[in-house]
Enzyme design. Sequence first.
Site, short mmCIF file in Angstrom:
data_model
loop_
_atom_site.label_atom_id
_atom_site.label_comp_id
_atom_site.label_asym_id
_atom_site.label_seq_id
_atom_site.Cartn_x
_atom_site.Cartn_y
_atom_site.Cartn_z
N GLY A 1 77.59 16.53 24.22
CA GLY A 1 77.18 15.15 24.18
C GLY A 1 76.25 14.78 25.32
O GLY A 1 76.05 15.56 26.27
N SER A 2 75.70 13.61 25.22
CA SER A 2 74.83 13.09 26.26
C SER A 2 75.56 13.06 27.59
O SER A 2 76.75 12.73 27.65
CB SER A 2 74.39 11.67 25.87
N SER A 3 74.88 13.45 28.64
CA SER A 3 75.40 13.45 30.02
C SER A 3 76.57 14.41 30.24
O SER A 3 77.32 14.25 31.19
CB SER A 3 75.78 12.02 30.45
N GLY B 1 76.16 17.56 30.94
CA GLY B 1 75.76 18.54 31.94
C GLY B 1 74.93 19.70 31.41
O GLY B 1 74.71 20.68 32.13
N LYS B 2 74.46 19.60 30.18
CA LYS B 2 73.70 20.70 29.58
C LYS B 2 72.43 21.03 30.36
O LYS B 2 72.14 22.19 30.61
CB LYS B 2 73.33 20.37 28.12
N SER B 3 71.67 20.02 30.73
CA SER B 3 70.39 20.26 31.41
C SER B 3 70.58 20.97 32.75
O SER B 3 69.81 21.87 33.10
CB SER B 3 69.63 18.95 31.62
N ASP C 1 66.08 16.39 24.12
CA ASP C 1 65.49 15.22 24.81
C ASP C 1 63.97 15.34 24.86
O ASP C 1 63.26 14.35 24.65
CB ASP C 1 66.04 15.09 26.23
#
Length: 177
Positions: free
Chosen positions: A11-13, A15-17, A37
């Site tokens: 999900g968003s935020s 920590g994937k990036s 994104d």
Amino acid sequence: MATQVIILNGGSSSGKSGIVRCLQAVLPDPWPAFGVDSFVDALPAKMQASDSGITFAADGGVSVGADFMALQAAWAQGIVAMARAGARIIVDDVFLGGAASQKRWQKALDGLTVLWVGVRCESAVAAGREIARGDRVQGMAALQADVVHEGVAYDLEVDTTHTESLACAQTIAGRVT
């Protein structure tokens, strides 16, 4: 056969990036990364806030239309073409459709060796990161924290709630062949 594609879903935020940046640092070979994104940012402005494109609701909900889905499929095919040409690729995605989203990738990636990674994070922690980022509609992280994993099968899962990106990346790198 050696891993050709790493797909991170969370999900968003979640920590994937951060994990992607760390993976690129710890993996011995060059692994270009492509994130949903960046794909959304590349869309024409008229597709953002359009029923046929992508809309972000005030509560953090995300809806995508037919034009978005068609372009996303083309984007995925481009990534797959690079992998088939010999590049090793990392994909940072958000499976809004859960298992259906994974099935679309599986179809596109047929014949390639893929490492499927679930990136989990407790909803409250992701929501705090979302506020700190300041570039997301509040509520998106909480709405996506669980739904993106529904029915999705992974080779490996990491949880960024209390684990730093580098440690998660090292765990993932240990599974790359």
